[in-house]
Enzyme design. Sequence first.
Site, mmCIF file in Angstrom:
data_model
loop_
_atom_site.group_PDB
_atom_site.id
_atom_site.type_symbol
_atom_site.label_atom_id
_atom_site.label_comp_id
_atom_site.label_asym_id
_atom_site.label_seq_id
_atom_site.Cartn_x
_atom_site.Cartn_y
_atom_site.Cartn_z
ATOM 1 N N HIS A 266 0.830 -1.205 0.000
ATOM 2 C CA HIS A 266 0.000 0.000 0.000
ATOM 3 C C HIS A 266 0.873 1.268 0.000
ATOM 4 C CE1 HIS A 266 -3.608 2.385 1.242
ATOM 5 N NE2 HIS A 266 -2.679 3.152 1.776
ATOM 6 N N GLU A 267 1.772 1.354 0.979
ATOM 7 C CA GLU A 267 2.595 2.569 1.087
ATOM 8 C C GLU A 267 3.518 2.703 -0.131
ATOM 9 O OE1 GLU A 267 1.610 4.666 3.096
ATOM 10 O OE2 GLU A 267 0.518 3.409 4.520
ATOM 11 N N HIS A 270 1.779 4.517 -2.812
ATOM 12 C CA HIS A 270 1.880 5.973 -2.627
ATOM 13 C C HIS A 270 3.265 6.450 -3.076
ATOM 14 C CE1 HIS A 270 -1.842 6.720 -0.529
ATOM 15 N NE2 HIS A 270 -1.576 5.891 0.457
ATOM 16 N N GLU A 296 -4.750 7.758 -2.864
ATOM 17 C CA GLU A 296 -5.152 6.463 -2.292
ATOM 18 C C GLU A 296 -5.431 5.428 -3.385
ATOM 19 O OE1 GLU A 296 -4.876 5.438 0.722
ATOM 20 O OE2 GLU A 296 -4.357 7.402 1.539
HETATM 21 ZN ZN LIG Z 1 -2.904 5.232 1.981
#
Ligand SMILES: [Zn+2]
Length: 497
Positions: A266-267, A270, A296
């Site tokens: 997830h990170e 980003h 996101e």
């Molecule tokens: Zn996030």
Amino acid sequence: MSKPEQLWIQFEKHFHTLNQIRGITEIIGWDQRTQMPDGAAEQRGEQLSYLEETYHRLITEPAFSATLGELEAQASALSPVQRGAVRLFRRKVRERDRIPAELAKASVEAHSRGYAIWIQARAQNDFSLFQPELEKILELRKQTADCLKEGKQTRYEAMTQLFEPEWPLENTARILGSLRDRLVPLLPKIMEQQKKVPLQDRGLPLSAEKQAKLNLWIAERIGFDFKMGRLDISPHPFCGGSGADVRLTTRYNEKDWSQSFYGVMHETGHGLYEQGMELLAPHRALRETPSMGLHESQSRFWENQIGRHPEFCVWLVKQMQEMKLLDSAWSGPRLARYVNRVEPSYIRVEADEVTYQLHILLRFELEQALFDGSVAVRDLPGAWNELLKKYLGLAAPAVSQGVLQDVHWSDGSFGYFPSYALGNLISAQIAEKIERDIPIAESVRKGEFLPLRDWLRSHVHQQGASQSMAEIVKQVSGAELGVGAFIRYVEAKFLCR
Ligand SMILES: [Zn+2]
């Protein structure tokens, strides 16, 4: 040199100074959340507050506003990229101009203190510790909202605009309403379908040391450049830093490696967006996202559309067996079942893709109630439990696993949560489009991720903030943002297996 050229040089010079302050703030903010000793909280608060004051003073300088005004008057002589940068900074200046310096300073101090006390309150499972801080933070946010709101906007809409500019709250409310109507009836069907194959595992034990190695490997494998970033530990994972220095964080649970693994995917999503913008966005001033929902969508794409893809699980198990991190009894389908199990739970960041959205609906309702005054801060734990029952059929066993679980309110980020739900919807809409250019199942089966990263770079990352979220979504996917793609994705993944 022509007049517009001179003005542009002045703009760039001032922008560069602002960007330096922002970069330093990001890094000492990262340090505050990963390395800083507890005793330094107050001192760090003062340092952050000094930087905030300086940034505020410089961005609201009348001379800078005048330069922007002159550039606006000469817009026809500017390139589209220059016009985009001027538009973006006009909005930032307007937001800042409306907030008195004293209020901005008081907010930064309250958020810094609020964050430190939230950590304590969560560790001690004691909401009463955090309550007076949260009351102060909310009061300051309401004052800020009063300065920012325009026309018929509510205070809460003024907050959501900070994360989703040019995107009216009524769009979010309409979309989340339709999401609720279509998703809530699907949940029992998915749970029923899931019963057909009982879950074999209740945890995925692995030492933190081995998890750390695995995480570094997968982040690099999907295209994160460690020459321009790091991965460290923090109580609440995030992606910070800026430009050529992107800081990812995670936390480890030795009983379940999948938590930090998917947190890191997830990170990293980003981080890939940040790195893609740093390398490609047409001007430094435009190297930022136009919307947190769009940000996101990038993390969710890698975490869920890719990381939880059944074919990805087959590939990952094979890789982990070669690295001696899993034994030969493991199979892709067994891992896919585990990481795609749908189960109402207390913790948002550990929730599956389906119930995750219900966690957001809960927070969306509560934030609106806090801003319209229908729920007081002291009544939050009770109101939280009521909504948890309504959406997920659960009662939180402790405030640390309920109302104190998220960092957002401690730093005043009211209005952020809806962006997570929008991000899930955007990622599904983008994935449908990618599928037509690059078959996703085939790519992940072979462990080929760079074509996917590069597709996102050329369609999303390199736009930076030159267009709004709604425009980028429409341009990339060919349709307005809606819930259709997400619902199709959920049905295909969870009901047809
Ligand atoms: Zn996030």
